[in-house]
Enzyme design. Structure first.
Site, PDB file in Angstrom:
ATOM      1  N   ASN A  96       0.865  -1.180   0.000  1.00 11.12           N
ATOM      2  CA  ASN A  96       0.000   0.000   0.000  1.00 11.12           C
ATOM      3  C   ASN A  96       0.903   1.231   0.000  1.00 11.12           C
ATOM      4  OD1 ASN A  96      -1.821   2.021   0.521  1.00 11.12           O
ATOM      5  ND2 ASN A  96      -2.316   1.342   2.609  1.00 11.12           N
ATOM      6  N   TRP A  97       1.001   1.865  -1.150  1.00 10.51           N
ATOM      7  CA  TRP A  97       1.939   2.992  -1.279  1.00 10.51           C
ATOM      8  C   TRP A  97       1.415   4.267  -0.620  1.00 10.51           C
ATOM      9  CZ3 TRP A  97       4.362   2.939  -6.908  1.00 10.51           C
ATOM     10  CH2 TRP A  97       5.023   1.715  -7.097  1.00 10.51           C
ATOM     11  N   HIS A 145      -9.265   0.821   4.959  1.00  9.68           N
ATOM     12  CA  HIS A 145      -7.990   1.080   5.637  1.00  9.68           C
ATOM     13  C   HIS A 145      -8.228   2.026   6.819  1.00  9.68           C
ATOM     14  CE1 HIS A 145      -3.953   2.419   6.494  1.00  9.68           C
ATOM     15  NE2 HIS A 145      -3.553   1.297   5.913  1.00  9.68           N
ATOM     16  N   GLU A 147      -5.188  -5.204  10.517  1.00  8.01           N
ATOM     17  CA  GLU A 147      -4.160  -4.181  10.724  1.00  8.01           C
ATOM     18  C   GLU A 147      -4.439  -3.442  12.030  1.00  8.01           C
ATOM     19  OE1 GLU A 147      -2.177  -2.930   6.792  1.00  8.01           O
ATOM     20  OE2 GLU A 147      -3.976  -1.732   7.029  1.00  8.01           O
ATOM     21  N   GLY A 201       2.655   2.027  10.804  1.00  7.61           N
ATOM     22  CA  GLY A 201       3.611   3.133  10.675  1.00  7.61           C
ATOM     23  C   GLY A 201       4.304   3.513  11.976  1.00  7.61           C
ATOM     24  N   SER A 237       3.683  -2.333  10.311  1.00  5.24           N
ATOM     25  CA  SER A 237       5.134  -2.359  10.548  1.00  5.24           C
ATOM     26  C   SER A 237       5.797  -3.690  10.176  1.00  5.24           C
ATOM     27  CB  SER A 237       5.458  -1.963  11.993  1.00  5.24           C
ATOM     28  OG  SER A 237       5.030  -0.646  12.251  1.00  5.24           O
ATOM     29  N   GLY A 294       3.036  -1.198   4.230  1.00  5.38           N
ATOM     30  CA  GLY A 294       3.045   0.241   3.958  1.00  5.38           C
ATOM     31  C   GLY A 294       4.455   0.729   3.681  1.00  5.38           C
ATOM     32  N   GLY A 295       5.100   1.272   4.690  1.00  3.53           N
ATOM     33  CA  GLY A 295       6.425   1.885   4.536  1.00  3.53           C
ATOM     34  C   GLY A 295       7.434   1.023   3.800  1.00  3.53           C
TER      35      GLY A 295
HETATM   36  P1  PGA Z   1       3.065   0.115   7.648  1.00  8.14           P
HETATM   37  O1  PGA Z   1       1.587   0.329   7.033  1.00  8.14           O
HETATM   38  O2  PGA Z   1       3.612  -1.148   7.048  1.00  8.14           O
HETATM   39  O3  PGA Z   1       3.826   1.338   7.240  1.00  8.14           O
HETATM   40  O4  PGA Z   1       2.889   0.004   9.128  1.00  8.14           O
HETATM   41  C1  PGA Z   1       0.737  -0.764   6.807  1.00  8.14           C
HETATM   42  C2  PGA Z   1      -0.563  -0.276   6.211  1.00  8.14           C
HETATM   43  O5  PGA Z   1      -1.026   0.809   6.587  1.00  8.14           O
HETATM   44  O6  PGA Z   1      -1.167  -0.938   5.345  1.00  8.14           O
END
Ligand code: PGA
Length: 249
Positions: free
Chosen positions: A9-10, A94, A166, A172, A212, A233-234
């Site tokens: 997920n960018w 999300h 999630e 994040g 994360s 995400g990241g």
């Molecule tokens: P993250 O985000 O890997 O940066 O924690 C995951 C997401 O929001 O799908």
């Protein structure tokens, strides 16, 4: 047999140039595994991503969509528009959509119905906040999020649903749920689907973990029985990290 999936997920990252660069790097590192790899760039770069990935096994997803076909909804994007640029998968629910754009279960239910009507694959996200977990309310919160948006679906709809747990406190933040916490929740979710549908559906639905996930912790989390992959995400913004996570599955 349920699918193994890693989706990136960018979020609101990567302009056109950065999108092209990252996709080229991903294509170079692409391997033929039985993992379904999905990336979700921003709306404006979906067409470009689809074009670049035309001959690749990497699929392109949108991060959101509206429930209507078209009309006076300034700033919104419909399912048919997504499909017209080759996008057949959408992330819905999300926590950032829920939190910053006030998307609630009822709205998400309408989006889910629309996406299914358009034969799209849905990555449906949900998860508790830390304040819920701290009072042991996390199972109830997750149960309600799933029940309210998905439990009106017919059996046959479930082949188009991917679930993504999630925990909001892990997104994040660098604070990942432990593999045991992920497994505990994933097995609760699978059981919930079984109680409301049947064991074929519950065994076939892929349940991703997000929050994360990094190359360093992916293998341990993905090693759990009911974790069928991740929503990243990241770490999805770097080709080496993302493919290391894909290869950890
Ligand atoms: P993250 O985000 O890997 O940066 O924690 C995951 C997401 O929001 O799908």
């Amino acid at each position: 047999m349920r699918k193994k999936i890693v989706a990136g997920n960018w979020k609101m990252n990567n302009d056109l140039g950065a999108t092209n660069t990252l996709i080229s790097e991903l294509i170079k590192k692409e391997k033929t595994t039985n993992v379904e790899v999905i990336i979700a760039p921003t709306f404006v770069n979906l067409l470009e991503a689809s074009k670049q990935l035309k001959d690749s096994s990497i699929k392109v997803a949108a991060q959101n969509m509206h429930f209507a076909n078209h009309g006076a909804y300034t700033g919104e994007i419909s399912a048919t528009m997504l499909k017209s640029v080759g996008v057949n998968t959408v992330i819905l629910g999300h926590s950032e959509r829920r939190e910053f754009f006030s998307e609630d279960d009822n709205l998400l239910k309408q989006k889910v119905d629309k996406a299914l009507n358009e034969d799209m694959q849905i990555i449906f996200c949900f998860g508790e906040k830390w304040e819920d977990r701290s009072i042991e309310n996390h199972f109830m919160v997750v149960e309600n999020q799933i029940k309210n948006a998905l439990f009106h679906l017919k059996n046959e709809n479930w082949k188009s649903i991917v679930l993504a747990y999630e925990p909001v406190w892990a997104i994040g933040t660098g604070q990942t749920a432990s593999p045991e916490q992920a497994q505990e929740m994933h097995s609760f979710i699978r059981n919930l689907v079984k109680e409301n549908y049947n064991s074929t559906i519950s065994e076939d639905v892929s349940i991703l973990y997000g929050g994360s996930v990094k190359p360093e912790n992916a293998k341990e989390i993905f090693g759990k029985n009911d974790v069928d992959g991740g929503l990243i995400g990241g770490a999805a913004l770097n080709a080496d990290n993302f493919m290391a996570i894909v290869n950890a599955l």
